[in-house]
Write a protein that holds these residues in place. Structure first.
Motif, short mmCIF file in Angstrom:
data_model
loop_
_atom_site.label_atom_id
_atom_site.label_comp_id
_atom_site.label_asym_id
_atom_site.label_seq_id
_atom_site.Cartn_x
_atom_site.Cartn_y
_atom_site.Cartn_z
N TRP A 165 13.33 -7.22 7.27
CA TRP A 165 14.41 -6.31 6.89
C TRP A 165 13.93 -4.87 7.06
CZ3 TRP A 165 15.41 -4.45 1.35
CH2 TRP A 165 16.57 -3.65 1.31
N HIS A 166 14.64 -4.10 7.88
CA HIS A 166 14.29 -2.70 8.12
C HIS A 166 15.41 -1.80 7.59
CE1 HIS A 166 11.82 -4.73 11.27
NE2 HIS A 166 10.94 -3.82 10.91
N PRO A 167 15.40 -1.48 6.32
CA PRO A 167 16.45 -0.61 5.78
C PRO A 167 16.35 0.80 6.36
CG PRO A 167 14.74 -1.00 4.15
CD PRO A 167 14.43 -1.89 5.29
N ASP A 168 17.49 1.49 6.45
CA ASP A 168 17.47 2.85 7.01
C ASP A 168 16.96 3.84 5.98
OD1 ASP A 168 19.61 3.44 5.27
OD2 ASP A 168 21.11 2.96 6.79
N ALA A 169 16.76 5.07 6.43
CA ALA A 169 16.16 6.10 5.59
C ALA A 169 16.98 6.38 4.34
CB ALA A 169 15.95 7.38 6.40
N ASP A 170 18.31 6.39 4.49
CA ASP A 170 19.16 6.66 3.33
C ASP A 170 18.98 5.59 2.25
OD1 ASP A 170 20.13 8.94 4.52
OD2 ASP A 170 21.93 7.97 5.34
N ARG A 171 18.91 4.34 2.69
CA ARG A 171 18.73 3.24 1.73
C ARG A 171 17.37 3.34 1.06
NH1 ARG A 171 20.78 -2.20 1.56
NH2 ARG A 171 20.24 -2.99 -0.51
N LEU A 172 16.36 3.71 1.82
CA LEU A 172 15.01 3.84 1.28
C LEU A 172 14.93 4.97 0.26
CD1 LEU A 172 13.03 3.32 4.59
CD2 LEU A 172 13.05 1.74 2.65
N ALA A 207 0.83 -1.21 0.00
CA ALA A 207 0.00 0.00 0.00
C ALA A 207 0.87 1.26 0.00
CB ALA A 207 -0.92 -0.01 1.22
N PHE A 208 1.96 1.23 0.74
CA PHE A 208 2.82 2.41 0.82
C PHE A 208 3.40 2.79 -0.54
CE2 PHE A 208 7.03 4.36 1.43
CZ PHE A 208 6.64 5.53 2.08
N VAL A 209 3.94 1.81 -1.27
CA VAL A 209 4.58 2.14 -2.55
C VAL A 209 3.57 2.50 -3.63
CG1 VAL A 209 6.62 0.74 -2.06
CG2 VAL A 209 4.72 -0.27 -3.34
N ALA A 210 2.28 2.32 -3.35
CA ALA A 210 1.26 2.76 -4.31
C ALA A 210 1.10 4.28 -4.30
CB ALA A 210 -0.08 2.09 -3.99
N GLY A 211 1.62 4.93 -3.28
CA GLY A 211 1.44 6.37 -3.15
C GLY A 211 2.07 7.16 -4.28
N ALA A 212 1.37 8.23 -4.69
CA ALA A 212 1.92 9.12 -5.72
C ALA A 212 3.19 9.78 -5.20
CB ALA A 212 0.88 10.16 -6.10
N SER A 213 3.14 10.25 -3.95
CA SER A 213 4.32 10.76 -3.25
C SER A 213 4.41 10.02 -1.94
CB SER A 213 4.18 12.27 -3.01
OG SER A 213 5.29 12.77 -2.29
N ARG A 214 5.57 9.43 -1.67
CA ARG A 214 5.71 8.55 -0.52
C ARG A 214 6.63 9.21 0.50
NH1 ARG A 214 6.02 5.14 -5.21
NH2 ARG A 214 8.29 4.83 -5.07
N LYS A 215 6.10 9.43 1.71
CA LYS A 215 6.82 10.19 2.72
C LYS A 215 6.94 9.39 4.01
CE LYS A 215 5.08 14.37 0.54
NZ LYS A 215 4.37 15.65 0.67
N LEU A 216 8.13 9.42 4.59
CA LEU A 216 8.43 8.68 5.80
C LEU A 216 8.80 9.65 6.91
CD1 LEU A 216 8.94 5.79 7.04
CD2 LEU A 216 11.34 6.12 6.38
N GLY A 217 8.17 9.48 8.07
CA GLY A 217 8.51 10.30 9.22
C GLY A 217 9.89 9.96 9.76
N THR A 218 10.46 10.89 10.50
CA THR A 218 11.81 10.68 11.03
C THR A 218 11.87 9.50 11.99
OG1 THR A 218 11.30 12.34 12.73
CG2 THR A 218 12.50 13.09 10.76
N LYS A 219 10.75 9.14 12.57
CA LYS A 219 10.70 7.98 13.46
C LYS A 219 9.98 6.78 12.82
CE LYS A 219 10.80 10.72 17.73
NZ LYS A 219 10.12 10.99 19.02
N GLY A 220 9.67 6.90 11.54
CA GLY A 220 8.96 5.82 10.86
C GLY A 220 9.88 4.71 10.40
N THR A 221 9.33 3.51 10.28
CA THR A 221 10.10 2.35 9.81
C THR A 221 9.29 1.57 8.78
OG1 THR A 221 9.26 0.93 11.60
CG2 THR A 221 11.35 2.09 11.99
N LEU A 222 10.00 1.04 7.81
CA LEU A 222 9.41 0.14 6.82
C LEU A 222 10.07 -1.21 6.95
CD1 LEU A 222 9.32 2.44 3.65
CD2 LEU A 222 7.46 1.97 5.24
N GLY A 223 9.26 -2.27 6.94
CA GLY A 223 9.80 -3.62 7.10
C GLY A 223 9.39 -4.50 5.94
N PHE A 224 10.33 -5.26 5.40
CA PHE A 224 10.10 -6.07 4.20
C PHE A 224 10.53 -7.51 4.44
CE2 PHE A 224 11.10 -1.74 3.02
CZ PHE A 224 10.12 -1.40 2.09
#
Length: 290
Positions: free
Chosen positions: A270-277, A206-223
């Motif tokens: 897998w929780h990549p850091d913000a720079d990797r994302l 669902a997240f990558v479906a976004g037209a513009s995808r924004k992550l908070g400074t404390k947010g995490t994505l797990g794959f």
């Protein structure tokens, strides 16, 4: 009714019983089954009911009429014409059709009626997820697992509110089918996606479906890769993964990153850091929390 009764009793010529009464309708019915997959994806409950009725009508009512009539016609053809070759061919077609119908039905049960690798079920009386309208932010917050009913409820909320510009996600994932449904609605409405907390597993679709995808400074994505538990065994987990791998790539995520996603075992995260994302175009912007 006379035509239907005549075929059932084997009174039609074998050529008519085979080509007109059996083969042509059988092929059309089988082709129609595949049509229901995208329909169910868009409208899970109405689509599932329609698919169930269609399969029951096609393989529970029409197919027995076809096969019984064809079998009886082949026996009459053998008795009257003495043509064992043609009669045997027709009777073999009956057996092949039974096996094909069983396979098609089983596959449909997996692909149409499964949600996230598990059998479809009625929506829970008290959903574990919550949808919250955020009028000041022109957004909807999805909080909790991607359970049965989520995509339906999101569709209803989007239909009622015409000012929605974004979806905020806070979920550990859930059913792949529901995640695909949510992703489709995000795409259809051209919505942005935000994660300020966590978004893992199926939620990332669902997240990558976004037209513009924004992550908070404390947010995490797990794959991680998928575990699809087949009920009957006809579903191919690798094929399902390939569908979502293609979706990630279509959304601009780098191929190396996508490969890493599906190399991660399903029981790991897998929780990549913000720079990797950012580098992989999974995230377009890092923003401060709400």
């Amino acid at each position: 009714m006379g035509y239907i009764s005549d075929h059932w009793r084997g009174r039609h010529a074998l050529t008519r019983a085979f080509w007109i009464n059996f083969l042509a309708p059988f092929v059309l019915i089988a082709a129609g089954v595949s049509w229901f997959h995208p329909v169910v994806l868009d409208r899970p409950y109405a689509g599932t009911v329609a698919a169930a009725i269609y399969i029951l009508l096609g393989y529970g009512i029409i197919l027995p009429w076809q096969l019984v009539g064809l079998w009886r016609s082949s026996r009459r053809h053998l008795q009257e014409q003495g043509d064992s070759t043609t009669a045997t061919f027709a009777q073999s077609a009956v057996l092949v059709a039974l096996l094909a119908a069983a396979g098609i039905t089983a596959t449909a049960a997996e692909r149409i009626f499964m949600i996230g690798g598990e059998p479809a079920e009625s929506p829970p009386s008290t959903p574990r997820y919550a949808l919250t309208y955020l009028p000041d932010d022109h957004a909807i917050l999805i909080d909790g697992p991607f359970d049965v009913g989520l995509s339906r409820d999101l569709r209803a909320m989007l239909a009622e509110a015409d000012d929605i510009e974004a979806i905020v996600l806070d979920s550990d994932g859930g059913r792949i089918f529901e995640a695909r449904g949510v992703a489709k609605q995000i795409l259809d409405h051209g919505l942005d996606t935000y994660v300020f907390g966590r978004c893992r597993s199926a939620c990332t679709l669902a997240f990558v479906a976004g037209a513009s995808r924004k992550l908070g400074t404390k947010g995490t994505l797990g794959f991680h890769s998928y575990e699809l538990r087949a009920v009957i065994g006809f579903i191919d987990p690798l094929e399902e993964q390939e569908k979502d791998k293609a979706f990630f790539l279509d959304r601009g995520v780098s191929p190396d990153f996508v490969t890493r996603i599906f190399e991660t075992p399903h029981d790991a995260m897998w929780h990549p850091d913000a720079d990797r994302l950012r580098a992989a175009d999974v995230v377009h912007e890092i923003v401060t929390g709400p």
